[in-house]
Scaffold this active site. Structure first.
Site, PDB file in Angstrom:
ATOM      1  N   ASP A  50      -8.572  14.826 -20.468  1.00 16.70           N
ATOM      2  CA  ASP A  50      -8.408  14.909 -22.035  1.00 16.70           C
ATOM      3  C   ASP A  50      -7.268  15.379 -22.282  1.00 16.70           C
ATOM      4  OD1 ASP A  50     -11.213  14.751 -22.101  1.00 16.70           O
ATOM      5  OD2 ASP A  50     -11.493  16.815 -21.931  1.00 16.70           O
ATOM      6  N   TYR A  78     -11.276  21.853 -10.497  1.00 21.65           N
ATOM      7  CA  TYR A  78     -10.558  22.126 -11.674  1.00 21.65           C
ATOM      8  C   TYR A  78     -10.443  23.806 -11.607  1.00 21.65           C
ATOM      9  CZ  TYR A  78     -11.970  17.570 -13.857  1.00 21.65           C
ATOM     10  OH  TYR A  78     -12.295  16.375 -13.987  1.00 21.65           O
ATOM     11  N   ASP A  92     -13.250  22.669 -27.198  1.00 20.48           N
ATOM     12  CA  ASP A  92     -12.024  23.111 -26.796  1.00 20.48           C
ATOM     13  C   ASP A  92     -10.878  23.438 -27.951  1.00 20.48           C
ATOM     14  OD1 ASP A  92     -11.515  20.469 -27.593  1.00 20.48           O
ATOM     15  OD2 ASP A  92     -10.513  19.859 -25.788  1.00 20.48           O
ATOM     16  N   ARG A 184     -15.767  20.970 -20.646  1.00 20.80           N
ATOM     17  CA  ARG A 184     -15.825  21.402 -21.862  1.00 20.80           C
ATOM     18  C   ARG A 184     -17.479  21.711 -22.195  1.00 20.80           C
ATOM     19  NH1 ARG A 184     -14.478  17.323 -25.592  1.00 20.80           N
ATOM     20  NH2 ARG A 184     -14.130  15.912 -23.906  1.00 20.80           N
TER      21      ARG A 184
END
Length: 281
Positions: A50, A78, A92, A184
């Site tokens: 993203d 992550y 987000d 997310r």
């Protein structure tokens, strides 16, 4: 860093290039930038990041583009941060906060326990602000036009969901997961489980399979390899600034950055002592 230097790469024949994606750049922006800078005919990326995520983006060139599906299928790791007590439509910082709820009553034990149901094979619904296709259109195109659409849930696997810091309303995490997992969406679902809402405020992809962000090159290092333009080919293309928040519709993020800068400048101004009064003549 990689044992192989950029100067040793043969991009036309085929290479797997590890890149540390800058903040606010789309994955497509990075591919286009590298393609133009190094004049590579065939290039693609193995797994989208993203715009507001940073970290490992793997580019494949030449014959190595045949390995894209294989690389994309490997597990991802992550690190990042969630903010409890607030939700946004994009899950987000791309969009503004649309709801706030109390969170201060939550204990560390309750927050940690809420992560447990998300470890294993689960059903997850991707965000509307995502690259998922709906009737041939990208979901984010529909979302940015203010339209609604239904996205089907899918099966993903979360192998590790570890909280590395709890400092309410912020919590830091580490996640190891399968292809297709949306961090997310994990923020949204954890917020629902806690009853206070949550959204993603920071995300770094640290690993894909055995490839690690520590071995990745910066975009600046790759651009430094740009070959000279042949005489008579025309003037150089005008490059966009390194940080262009509106490139992906990030108006809210841009506004947050502007507010933070204004607050910082105000702080500096207040802490600077006033000059002494001028002596009378």
């Amino acid at each position: 860093m990689s044992a192989k230097t950029l100067a040793e790469f043969d991009f036309e024949t085929g290479e797997v290039l590890l890149l540390d994606k800058p903040l606010t750049w789309t994955s497509f922006d990075v591919v286009r930038k590298v393609k133009n800078a190094l004049r590579i005919k065939k290039i693609g990326h193995a797994g989208t990041l993203d715009p507001l995520a940073t970290g490992l983006l793997i580019l494949c060139t030449g014959k190595k583009t045949k390995e894209i599906d294989l690389i994309q299928a490997q597990e991802k790791e992550y690190a990042g941060s969630f903010r409890l007590g607030e939700t946004t439509p994009s899950f987000d910082l791309e969009t503004a906060v649309d709801m706030a709820r109390p969170y201060a009553h939550l204990t560390e034990e309750e927050i940690t326990a809420a992560t447990l149901p998300f470890v294993g094979t689960i059903q997850q619904t991707p965000p509307l602000f995502s690259a998922v296709k709906i009737d041939g259109k990208r979901a984010y195109e529909i979302a940015r036009n203010g339209q609604e659409a239904e996205i089907k849930s899918k099966t993903v696997e979360i192998k590790t969901f570890e909280l590395t810091r709890i400092a309410l309303p912020e919590i830091d995490f580490r996640v190891v997961c399968s292809k297709g997992t949306y961090i997310r969406s994990l923020a949204r679902d954890l917020g629902v489980a806690l009853g206070c809402g949550a959204h993603l405020t920071r995300l770094v992809r640290t690993r894909i399979g055995e490839y690690r962000v520590e071995d990745a090159f910066s975009l600046e290092a790759i651009q430094a390899l740009r070959p000279p333009r042949p005489e008579g080919e025309g003037r150089a293309r005008i490059e966009r600034p390194r940080t262009a928040p509106n490139r992906a519709g990030l108006q809210y993020y841009a506004a947050l950055q502007a507010d933070a800068l204004a607050a910082k400048e105000h702080q500096v101004a207040e802490s600077t002592p006033a000059p002494p009064d001028a002596a009378p003549e």
